[in-house]
Design a protein around this motif. Structure first.
Motif, mmCIF file in Angstrom:
data_model
loop_
_atom_site.group_PDB
_atom_site.id
_atom_site.type_symbol
_atom_site.label_atom_id
_atom_site.label_comp_id
_atom_site.label_asym_id
_atom_site.label_seq_id
_atom_site.Cartn_x
_atom_site.Cartn_y
_atom_site.Cartn_z
ATOM 1 N N ARG A 1 5.546 -2.284 29.672
ATOM 2 C CA ARG A 1 5.991 -2.149 28.388
ATOM 3 C C ARG A 1 7.361 -2.188 28.259
ATOM 4 O O ARG A 1 8.139 -1.213 28.728
ATOM 5 N N ASP B 1 3.797 6.892 28.823
ATOM 6 C CA ASP B 1 3.125 7.000 27.617
ATOM 7 C C ASP B 1 4.232 7.486 26.614
ATOM 8 O O ASP B 1 4.776 6.709 25.760
ATOM 9 N N ASP C 1 7.087 5.702 23.813
ATOM 10 C CA ASP C 1 7.312 5.627 22.621
ATOM 11 C C ASP C 1 8.762 5.695 22.192
ATOM 12 O O ASP C 1 9.377 5.355 20.900
ATOM 13 N N VAL D 1 1.907 -0.919 21.967
ATOM 14 C CA VAL D 1 2.208 0.328 22.183
ATOM 15 C C VAL D 1 1.675 1.362 20.977
ATOM 16 O O VAL D 1 1.037 2.540 21.285
HETATM 17 MN MN LIG Z 1 1.141 6.096 23.478
#
Ligand SMILES: [Mn+2]
Ligand SMILES: NC(=O)c1ccc[n+]([C@@H]2O[C@H](COP(=O)([O-])OP(=O)(O)OC[C@H]3O[C@@H](n4cnc5c(N)ncnc54)[C@H](O)[C@@H]3O)[C@@H](O)[C@H]2O)c1
Ligand SMILES: O=C(O)C[C@@H](O)C(=O)O
Ligand SMILES: [K+]
Length: 353
Positions: free
Chosen positions: A106, A243, A247, A277
């Motif tokens: 990411r 995770d 963000d 995402v």
């Molecule tokens: Mn997420």
């Protein structure tokens, strides 16, 4: 002629809107290339599908997906129809697990024409390597008792294999970038898994003497993302820490609507999956205002994965030329619709063909 078969799962909410946009973009991209074609097959697996069939996908769903070169997914989740843990574990997380997509890659970087909420953002360019197969996301545990004696137990699983795999991936990536890896830890508070994580990180680092390393507790790291994002290059994080951090990464880029992701099957045994995402954004679904850039940048990551890095670069440059000229959706301060932004990107891609 390179022919790529892609399974398309738009999913729920804005997933359907942004996948349609990004699919049209990929068709325009293949026209520029000339020697590349995409064949998309749509799968309507979603919360609506669950209400009709009692499952997020049919019993032979995984076998059907395994026939494809890649999976292109929008977003899963409609908590008014199906509890989130049921819908996510029945589709998104099921695919990640069963296709051994052990890495979730990411990026977060300064995007031309998109204003960061940071007052004075330096030129940050971060790649988060999120462990994607275990960690805090486990189905081990249970609940017992009722009422005020009710108890929930949720175990986290950290294996040496998966931890090393994520870390090797991060170090190999750092060698191709600026040569720094930061480990996201929390070994001051989490007493077994995180000291283990630190030990594995030290072990793996020994094989990469040319890569600089550092280790930060996740709480401080989240704050540094906001205050000094330019400090970081590659970050390796557990499933939950990755995770949350991504963000934050999306937010400092300007919106969660622009952040892309690739769920990578490292061995090549199964297809990889590309999905942004962000989630299904029920608050703006159906209004035609979703930012399509997260899904389009995700399409760029899919191009990279298929060895079409040059084409990927052209696509991202085109996106940035469009944002620089003020074609922005609401979430990043503009007035344009999903379709306006998508059409503008396609027009500029066609001009390059
Ligand atoms: Mn997420
Ligand atoms: N990978 C996935 O499929 C995924 C990821 C996150 C959440 N979810 C699911 O999505 C549902 C909603 O979750 P949530 O509200 O926590 O997160 P979300 O990402 O869907 O939305 C958070 C906020 O960001 C905005 N946003 C998100 N994407 C946007 C876009 N492309 N353009 C403009 N604005 C955008 C939304 O409008 C909302 O205000 C839940 O069911 C959740 O489980 C799925
Ligand atoms: O928790 C998850 O992995 C679902 C979603 O939040 C994501 O980031 O993909
Ligand atoms: K998503």
């Amino acid at each position: 002629m390179k022919h790529l078969k892609v399974a398309s799962i738009p999913g729920d909410g804005i997933g359907t809107e942004v996948v349609e946009a990004a699919t049209n973009i990929l068709k325009a991209v293949s026209d520029i290339h000339g020697g590349l074609s995409f064949e998309f097959t749509d799968f309507p697996w979603s919360c609506q599908y669950y209400l009709e069939h009692g499952a997020m996908m049919p019993e032979d769903g995984m076998e059907r997906l395994s026939q494809f070169d890649g999976v292109f997914l929008g977003a899963v989740g409609d908590p008014n129809l199906v509890p989130d843990h049921v819908s996510l574990w029945g589709l998104l997380i099921k695919i990640r697990r069963e296709f051994e997509q052990s890495i979730n890659l990411r990026p977060a970087k300064v995007m031309k024409g998109i204003r960061s909420p940071l007052l004075n953002p330096k030129d940050f360019d971060i790649m988060v390597v999120r462990e994607n197969s275990e960690g805090e996301y486990s189905a081990i545990g249970g609940t017992m008792n009722k009422g005020e004696d009710e108890i929930a137990i949720q175990n986290a699983v950290f294996s040496r294999k998966a931890t090393e795999r994520a870390m090797h991936f991060a170090f190999d990536l750092a060698k191709k970038r600026s040569g720094r890896v930061t480990s996201a830890t929390k070994s001051n508070g989490i007493v077994y898994s995180m000291p283990f994580w630190d030990r594995v990180f030290e072990d793996v680092a020994k094989s990469y003497p040319e890569v600089k390393t550092d280790s930060q507790h996740i709480d401080a790291l989240a704050a540094f993302f906001v205050t000094q994002p330019e400090r970081f290059d590659v970050i390796v994080a557990s499933n939950l820490f990755g995770d949350i951090l991504t963000d934050v990464g999306a937010a400092i880029m300007g919106s969660i609507g622009i952040a892309p992701a690739a769920n990578i099957n490292v061995s090549g045994k199964y297809p990889s999956m590309f999905e942004p995402v962000h989630g299904s954004a029920p608050d703006i679904a159906g209004k035609g205002v979703a930012n399509p850039i997260g899904q389009i940048w995700t399409a760029k990551m899919m191009l990279d994965h298929f060895g079409e890095e040059e084409l990927g670069r052209v696509l991202l440059d085109t996106v940035e030329s469009v944002t620089s000229d003020g074609f922005l959706t609401r979430d990043i301060g503009g007035k344009h619709s999903t379709k306006d932004v998508t059409d503008e990107i396609i027009a500029r891609l066609k001009a390059k063909a």
